[in-house]
Design a protein around this motif. Structure first.
Motif, PDB file in Angstrom:
ATOM      1  N   VAL A 293     -13.208  18.683 -14.297  1.00 23.01           N
ATOM      2  CA  VAL A 293     -14.395  19.434 -14.701  1.00 23.01           C
ATOM      3  C   VAL A 293     -15.627  18.958 -13.930  1.00 23.01           C
ATOM      4  CG1 VAL A 293     -15.977  19.917 -16.610  1.00 23.01           C
ATOM      5  CG2 VAL A 293     -13.496  19.947 -16.994  1.00 23.01           C
ATOM      6  N   THR A 294     -15.751  17.632 -13.781  1.00 22.76           N
ATOM      7  CA  THR A 294     -16.952  17.047 -13.170  1.00 22.76           C
ATOM      8  C   THR A 294     -16.959  17.161 -11.648  1.00 22.76           C
ATOM      9  OG1 THR A 294     -17.019  15.445 -14.987  1.00 22.76           O
ATOM     10  CG2 THR A 294     -18.383  14.964 -13.053  1.00 22.76           C
ATOM     11  N   TYR A 295     -15.807  16.845 -11.029  1.00 21.37           N
ATOM     12  CA  TYR A 295     -15.756  16.758  -9.568  1.00 21.37           C
ATOM     13  C   TYR A 295     -14.877  17.826  -8.910  1.00 21.37           C
ATOM     14  CZ  TYR A 295     -17.282  12.021 -10.870  1.00 21.37           C
ATOM     15  OH  TYR A 295     -17.938  10.945 -11.415  1.00 21.37           O
ATOM     16  N   GLY A 296     -14.125  18.569  -9.728  1.00 21.21           N
ATOM     17  CA  GLY A 296     -13.229  19.564  -9.156  1.00 21.21           C
ATOM     18  C   GLY A 296     -11.961  18.977  -8.584  1.00 21.21           C
ATOM     19  N   GLN A 297     -11.621  17.754  -8.975  1.00 22.07           N
ATOM     20  CA  GLN A 297     -10.396  17.090  -8.528  1.00 22.07           C
ATOM     21  C   GLN A 297      -9.982  16.067  -9.580  1.00 22.07           C
ATOM     22  OE1 GLN A 297     -12.305  15.492  -4.827  1.00 22.07           O
ATOM     23  NE2 GLN A 297     -11.656  13.485  -5.583  1.00 22.07           N
ATOM     24  N   PRO A 298      -8.707  15.670  -9.594  1.00 18.01           N
ATOM     25  CA  PRO A 298      -8.212  14.789 -10.674  1.00 18.01           C
ATOM     26  C   PRO A 298      -8.685  13.347 -10.575  1.00 18.01           C
ATOM     27  CG  PRO A 298      -6.448  15.317  -9.129  1.00 18.01           C
ATOM     28  CD  PRO A 298      -7.603  16.183  -8.762  1.00 18.01           C
ATOM     29  N   THR A 299      -9.153  12.924  -9.400  1.00 17.22           N
ATOM     30  CA  THR A 299      -9.624  11.544  -9.237  1.00 17.22           C
ATOM     31  C   THR A 299     -11.091  11.552  -8.825  1.00 17.22           C
ATOM     32  OG1 THR A 299      -8.889  11.512  -6.930  1.00 17.22           O
ATOM     33  CG2 THR A 299      -7.342  10.672  -8.597  1.00 17.22           C
ATOM     34  N   ALA A 300     -11.756  10.441  -9.069  1.00 11.22           N
ATOM     35  CA  ALA A 300     -13.169  10.339  -8.689  1.00 11.22           C
ATOM     36  C   ALA A 300     -13.298  10.283  -7.174  1.00 11.22           C
ATOM     37  CB  ALA A 300     -13.789   9.096  -9.313  1.00 11.22           C
ATOM     38  N   PRO A 301     -14.198  11.084  -6.582  1.00 15.94           N
ATOM     39  CA  PRO A 301     -14.368  11.057  -5.131  1.00 15.94           C
ATOM     40  C   PRO A 301     -15.243   9.892  -4.688  1.00 15.94           C
ATOM     41  CG  PRO A 301     -15.882  12.626  -6.084  1.00 15.94           C
ATOM     42  CD  PRO A 301     -15.072  12.079  -7.226  1.00 15.94           C
ATOM     43  N   ARG A 302     -15.135   9.539  -3.436  1.00 18.70           N
ATOM     44  CA  ARG A 302     -16.053   8.549  -2.872  1.00 18.70           C
ATOM     45  C   ARG A 302     -17.396   9.224  -2.604  1.00 18.70           C
ATOM     46  NH1 ARG A 302     -16.930   9.466   2.351  1.00 18.70           N
ATOM     47  NH2 ARG A 302     -15.419  10.615   3.598  1.00 18.70           N
ATOM     48  N   TYR A 303     -18.438   8.428  -2.455  1.00 18.58           N
ATOM     49  CA  TYR A 303     -19.752   8.977  -2.134  1.00 18.58           C
ATOM     50  C   TYR A 303     -19.767   9.488  -0.692  1.00 18.58           C
ATOM     51  CZ  TYR A 303     -21.428   6.997  -6.484  1.00 18.58           C
ATOM     52  OH  TYR A 303     -21.600   6.711  -7.816  1.00 18.58           O
ATOM     53  N   PRO A 304     -20.316  10.683  -0.449  1.00 16.31           N
ATOM     54  CA  PRO A 304     -20.280  11.281   0.895  1.00 16.31           C
ATOM     55  C   PRO A 304     -21.328  10.686   1.834  1.00 16.31           C
ATOM     56  CG  PRO A 304     -21.406  12.748  -0.617  1.00 16.31           C
ATOM     57  CD  PRO A 304     -20.921  11.581  -1.447  1.00 16.31           C
ATOM     58  N   VAL A 305     -21.092   9.452   2.233  1.00 14.17           N
ATOM     59  CA  VAL A 305     -22.044   8.749   3.101  1.00 14.17           C
ATOM     60  C   VAL A 305     -22.223   9.484   4.430  1.00 14.17           C
ATOM     61  CG1 VAL A 305     -22.477   6.550   4.312  1.00 14.17           C
ATOM     62  CG2 VAL A 305     -21.510   6.543   2.009  1.00 14.17           C
TER      63      VAL A 305
END
Length: 344
Positions: A293-305
């Motif tokens: 719901v939050t990120y659109g994927q099952p795992t937390a994404p890394r920050y897009p540096v």
């Protein structure tokens, strides 16, 4: 010790940054207090330091914003003494106007209506970004330079990664020991002191450290404080304070920790160690359904540096026990490419 000072000293008189600058920097250097109320309700005091004889119009002015690390404050940048401080160098050698920022929880901040729990992403998007927006508006400059140390470096990277409007207004970034990749604290090649703390004694350490520091800062002679500080930094964190003057070491001890942080912030840092060796800073990890719901994927994404498109200069110490220097630099090179201008 910070919370002890806050209780004992009247608010109107409580500004150790202004006091040190007025006593040591000379009559031409001015230190002002500016207070920002963040969008989520935290009052944060910043310090604007400049040479009043070097006044310039916005188009010719170079403004530098500096963000401290975990459990520190703006005072850390001058506590070593004006003669040895980075602020003096920026003002006297480069003619800059310097703004020293603060993050929620230290003794230059107060909670007005914000949530009591927070992590360093919230600090990045409300504290760091909010202060930079304030500085840009107040000074009228088109761009600002940013220096971020330790957690302050992480906050800087996160704010720039997630905020397109802020990215357009930052000219260059200097990172000092920014924890892009956290070290595996259980690695046998790392600090044995950290291994013991991390694998069983961290709660006891946290419970005992703050009151001990407060008491020792009051009753212990400066030379003993300096020796203890040298030992802690060398064997726990991995760098040396031997070149700092004795008075500077005493002030650093007495001013740190500069308040508190949220337990959610500590949990968020511990989360960063659970993604395996080489994993860069990652957003808050929820249950799989919440992540979708939050990120659109099952795992937390890394920050897009990789979103950052200004020159970045990264400085690390090879004895750093908390940051995986090699992997941090590797990740920065992969994400920033030509924008990573220098590394030390």
């Amino acid at each position: 010790f910070g919370w002890v000072l806050k209780l004992l000293v009247p608010k109107s008189q409580f500004d150790i940054v202004q006091r040190l600058v007025s006593e040591e920097a000379g009559p031409n250097v001015e230190c002002e207090r500016h207070t920002l109320l963040t969008k989520d309700g935290y009052a944060i005091t910043m310090h604007r330091i400049y040479n009043r004889k070097n006044a310039k119009p916005p188009k010719d002015k170079r403004v530098v914003f500096i963000q401290h690390g975990l459990l520190e404050s703006s005072y850390n940048w001058v506590a070593v003494g004006w003669e040895h401080s980075i602020v003096r160098g920026l003002i006297e050698s480069l003619g800059c106007e310097v703004w020293l920022g603060n993050s929620r929880g230290n003794f230059f901040t107060s909670n007005v209506s914000a949530p009591s729990q927070y992590n360093f992403e919230r600090m990045a998007m409300y504290d760091t970004k909010g202060q930079l927006d304030y500085v840009l508006k107040y000074t009228g400059v088109a761009h600002v330079d940013v220096i971020g140390q330790s957690q302050g470096g992480a906050q800087t990277l996160i704010a720039l990664s997630l905020s397109p409007s802020l990215r357009e207004r930052v000219a260059r970034v200097v990172l000092i020991s920014a924890p892009v990749v956290i070290t595996n604290l259980l690695d046998s090649s790392r600090s044995p002191v950290l291994q013991r703390l991390y694998s069983g004694f961290s709660k006891i350490f946290a419970a005992v450290l703050l009151p001990v520091v407060s008491v020792l800062g009051i009753i212990t002679p400066a030379w003993i404080l300096a020796a203890v500080l040298n030992f802690l930094f060398r064997h726990v964190v991995g760098f040396y304070l031997s070149e700092l003057p004795l008075g500077g070491k005493e002030r650093i001890w007495k001013a740190n920790p500069a308040g508190r942080t949220s337990s959610d912030n500590i949990k968020f840092w511990l989360q960063q160690t659970k993604h395996g060796d080489g994993a860069p800073l990652t957003r808050e990890d929820f249950a799989e359904e919440t992540n979708i719901v939050t990120y659109g994927q099952p795992t937390a994404p890394r920050y897009p540096v990789e979103n950052i498109r200004c020159p970045v200069h990264a400085f690390y110490g090879q004895r750093d026990c908390l940051v995986d220097v090699e992997r941090s630099l590797h990740h920065l090179r992969d994400c920033l490419g030509q924008y990573l201008s220098s590394t030390v």
